[in-house]
Scaffold this active site. Structure first.
Site, PDB file in Angstrom:
ATOM      1  N   GLU A 105      -4.260  -9.593  -2.386  1.00 40.07           N
ATOM      2  CA  GLU A 105      -4.627  -8.562  -1.310  1.00 40.07           C
ATOM      3  C   GLU A 105      -6.437  -8.575  -1.702  1.00 40.07           C
ATOM      4  OE1 GLU A 105      -4.051  -4.469  -2.586  1.00 40.07           O
ATOM      5  OE2 GLU A 105      -1.701  -4.931  -2.788  1.00 40.07           O
ATOM      6  N   GLU A 120       0.790  -3.345  -8.426  1.00 35.16           N
ATOM      7  CA  GLU A 120      -0.380  -3.044  -9.314  1.00 35.16           C
ATOM      8  C   GLU A 120       0.264  -2.167 -10.429  1.00 35.16           C
ATOM      9  OE1 GLU A 120      -3.236  -1.428  -6.723  1.00 35.16           O
ATOM     10  OE2 GLU A 120      -4.247  -3.538  -6.497  1.00 35.16           O
TER      11      GLU A 120
HETATM   12  C1  GAL Z   1      -4.255  -1.701  -3.408  1.00 39.05           C
HETATM   13  C2  GAL Z   1      -2.711  -1.585  -3.303  1.00 39.05           C
HETATM   14  C3  GAL Z   1      -2.318  -1.520  -1.873  1.00 39.05           C
HETATM   15  C4  GAL Z   1      -3.346  -0.911  -1.079  1.00 39.05           C
HETATM   16  C5  GAL Z   1      -4.601  -1.292  -1.277  1.00 39.05           C
HETATM   17  C6  GAL Z   1      -5.706  -0.603  -0.474  1.00 39.05           C
HETATM   18  O1  GAL Z   1      -4.715  -1.398  -4.594  1.00 39.05           O
HETATM   19  O2  GAL Z   1      -2.097  -2.402  -3.969  1.00 39.05           O
HETATM   20  O3  GAL Z   1      -0.948  -1.240  -1.666  1.00 39.05           O
HETATM   21  O4  GAL Z   1      -3.160   0.582  -1.087  1.00 39.05           O
HETATM   22  O5  GAL Z   1      -5.042  -0.843  -2.399  1.00 39.05           O
HETATM   23  O6  GAL Z   1      -6.966  -0.761  -0.921  1.00 39.05           O
END
Ligand code: GAL
Length: 685
Positions: free
Chosen positions: A311, A157
């Site tokens: 994710e 990110e």
């Molecule tokens: C994302 C990040 C992950 C984790 C996740 C939690 O933004 O890439 O590493 O922190 O959020 O929701």
């Protein structure tokens, strides 16, 4: 239809898995053993490994140990899984931050940040670039030929900015390259304002917020240097593993860098999404459409390749308050929504909940209970089983005849300007407003940056096209002349590429003549205020209602060839046009002067959908809360349906012969979808 590449070459499966952090569990190998048993049970096949694992590889400077990763890679290969191997630059070791302070960012106030958190390294620091290149090269050399390596995950990110001396000098050099000499910059930025005329590039400080052209160029610079940093990260990977695709995880429509430019460097598009779908949401339909919009942004970045959700959360993230559990069936609906919009993989953050740290209570596939007998694990496993039956959708594509222009550069320029309603994501919100009626009608929309070719579409919509880069108006003109239908709105055509206003009236650069109007003024009303807009007889073909309420923005236009379709009915501008139409060449150009959302946009685009014969996935408008997406291959079409409403829905299908891929049975008659239900239907073409 041309075959399109798989996300992972030679791996024709829907990717399903998640961020996997065995480096946090090295002292309890039995947990890692258990992970491999559970991965099979969950129907998971792809794991992003090593995203924040730098200290586990290089505990002390120059002393490397990849032992645990060797073992995990081998076990993944033995299990038939793929690894999305990360470069670890997103979180730097404390020893590095201490020994080389220059790698830590400097705030706007000039303070060097302490070693803390993550995603906070300087973009310019040669030391950081060298250290990252070193660890990346070691990973690439070691695992390039490993059978488990599926793709590279660059950092995490990417975002943020740094105001250290190195970054300031790098910005000044970037300006030097962009403008050639300081006089050209003075001209482009209109620096006589507040005596800002510069005599040399090294006088320029990005913390000066008074010159909006400077603000815009700073955003562009941050974007470019982020991309430059990413390119530097990628170089060793390309050197050792030229055929392994490279991606990084994006954040929807985040404005940190111009994603449409950043993705051009990558082989694949991957996004992170955490929608707040909830039965208690204030406006769940809007939430669903917003996600659909982002999905289409990502789908269209590389139309000839699938994208993936890198994710998502199988339950509730700990950072969203209240931490409301994900309702049964919502998880599947959310994942199928992404697949419907062209994704071919949906992965989670994260596979197993950490024992401590800030994210220990973030939803994950494997709970602290440590076994498979949890509600969340079972919902993931159920989806994993469905994905086996869905593998045949791989390679099928969405087909759109409508393009909506959504552009990072336009957004930055708009948001840099004072005196316009540019706060609170107004630009994005207008784009979603215009996208919503198509979602309601089940009409596929491609969302494109302005520089993309839009000539083949039947309808092109450009809400708030604030900035007109050179050549844009010419492309719009040719498009409309050749028979296209184009719509733009208030706040369009104000500025050129450096955010200087066009002289001679808005929309500038010749767009006025295509639209047949001059936007003389724009009235920005206090929050919640409305004015009425009433239909004129000229609009009869659009079957509009007799009256609509505007929102806060009411642009005042003079007709210069266009005809008015709606007139304002209130205030000193009663009787002046709120919506216009201009026949231009073989096409038509609409100007929406008044900010009108639903129900106007719904009615208006409903009429255009009919007039332009735009295909609707279910052949008609959908019930509120139901989402549908269509993908097609040479032989089949696939309908992805999700019922985000809290009521049972009966949907009549546009044809017979559908097969429900989740239930593995023919659909006879209408399709029944209970609250939160989702499914995928197949039919031969
Ligand atoms: C994302 C990040 C992950 C984790 C996740 C939690 O933004 O890439 O590493 O922190 O959020 O929701």
């Amino acid at each position: 239809m041309a075959q399109r590449p798989l996300l992972i070459p030679g791996y024709p499966r829907i990717l399903h898995g998640g961020d996997y952090n065995p480096d946090q569990w090295l002292k309890t190998p039995e947990v890692i053993d258990e992970d491999f048993r559970l991965m099979k049970l969950a129907g998971c096949n792809t794991f992003a490994v090593g995203i924040f694992a730098w200290t586990s590889y290089e505990r002390q400077e120059g002393v490397f140990d990849f032992g645990w990763l060797d073992s995990v890679m081998d076990r993944m290969a033995a299990a038939g899984n793929k690894v999305v191997l990360a470069t670890p630059s997103g979180a730097k070791p404390a020893w590095l931050a201490k020994k080389y302070p220059e790698v830590r960012r400097v705030t706007r106030e000039g303070l060097r940040e302490p070693h803390a958190g993550r995603h906070n390294h300087c973009w310019t620091s040669p030391v950081y670039r060298e250290k990252v290149a070193d660890v990346n090269a070691r990973l690439a050399e070691r695992y390039a030929q490993h059978p488990a390596l599926g793709m590279w995950h660059i950092s995490n990110e990417y975002s943020g900015e740094c105001y250290c001396e190195l970054c300031l000098a790098s910005f000044q050099a970037w300006l030097g390259r962009r403008y050639g000499n300081i006089e050209a910059l003075n001209e482009a930025w209109w620096t006589a304002f507040w005596s800002h005329t510069f005599t040399s590039f090294d006088e320029i400080d990005p913390r000066d917020l008074s010159v909006d052209s400077l603000k815009l160029d700073w955003r562009r610079f941050i974007s470019d240097i982020t991309i430059d940093f990413m390119r530097a990260e990628m170089a060793p990977l390309r050197r050792f593993s030229a055929n392994v695709p490279i991606t990084t995880n994006l954040m929807g429509t985040c404005t940190a860098s111009d994603y449409s430019k950043l993705v051009a460097e990558l082989d694949l598009v991957a996004d992170d999404q955490y929608p707040a779908y909830s039965p208690d949401a204030a406006d769940l339909e809007r939430d669903v459409v917003q996600v659909a919009f982002k999905d289409d942004v990502h789908r269209c970045f590389k139309p000839d390749r699938p994208w993936m959700l890198m994710e998502s959360c199988p339950d509730a993230p700990q950072w969203r308050h209240p931490v409301q559990l994900k309702r049964p069936k919502l998880h599947q609906a959310e994942m199928l929504q992404a697949l419907g919009h062209g994704a071919e993989g949906t992965c989670y953050f994260q596979w197993r909940k950490g024992r401590a740290g800030g994210e220990k209570l973030h939803g994950a596939v494997v709970d602290h209970a440590g076994h498979e007998h949890t509600r969340v694990f079972q919902s993931v496993a159920e989806l994993g089983a469905h994905y086996e039956n869905l593998a045949e959708i791989i390679g099928s594509k969405a087909q759109a005849e409508v393009a909506l222009l959504y552009d990072w550069d336009v957004r930055w320029a708009f948001e840099a300007a004072e005196g316009v309603r540019s706060q609170h994501g107004e630009y994005l919100s207008a784009a979603v407003d215009h996208y919503t009626p198509f979602a309601r009608h089940g009409v596929t929309v491609d969302v494109l940056a302005v520089e993309r070719d839009f000539s083949r579409y039947k309808l092109v919509i450009a809400p708030q096209l604030w900035l007109l880069a050179p050549g844009v108006v010419e492309r719009i003109r040719r498009y409309v002349e050749a028979g296209g239908t184009f719509l733009t709105t208030y706040y369009s055509g104000y500025c050129d590429s450096t955010n200087r206003c066009f002289l001679g009236g808005f929309p500038g650069d010749g767009l006025m003549s295509v639209l047949g109007i001059w936007n003389e003024e724009t009235d920005w009303l206090p929050a919640g205020s409305k004015r009425r807009a009433v239909s004129r007889p000229e609009a009869s073909d659009l079957k509009l209602q007799s009256e609509y309420a505007t929102r806060e923005l009411c642009a005042l236009v003079k007709l210069q060839g266009a005809s008015a379709l709606l007139d304002y009915a209130d205030d000193f501008y009663a009787g002046s046009p709120a919506l216009t139409r201009h026949s231009y060449g073989a096409g038509t150009a609409y100007y929406q002067a008044a900010q009108l959302a639903s129900p106007f946009l719904h009615d208006f685009y409903g009429a255009l959908i009919e007039q332009l014969d735009l295909p609707r996935s279910l052949g008609r408008e959908l019930p509120a809360g139901v989402a549908v997406q269509r993908r097609a291959s040479a032989s089949h079409e696939y309908l992805f349906l999700q019922n985000f409403s809290q009521q049972d829905q009966t949907l009549s299908l546009p044809a017979s012969g559908y097969f429900d891929l989740l239930q593995q049975r023919e659909v006879r008659g209408a399709l029944q979808l209970g609250a939160w239900d989702s499914t995928v239907l197949r039919r031969s073409r």
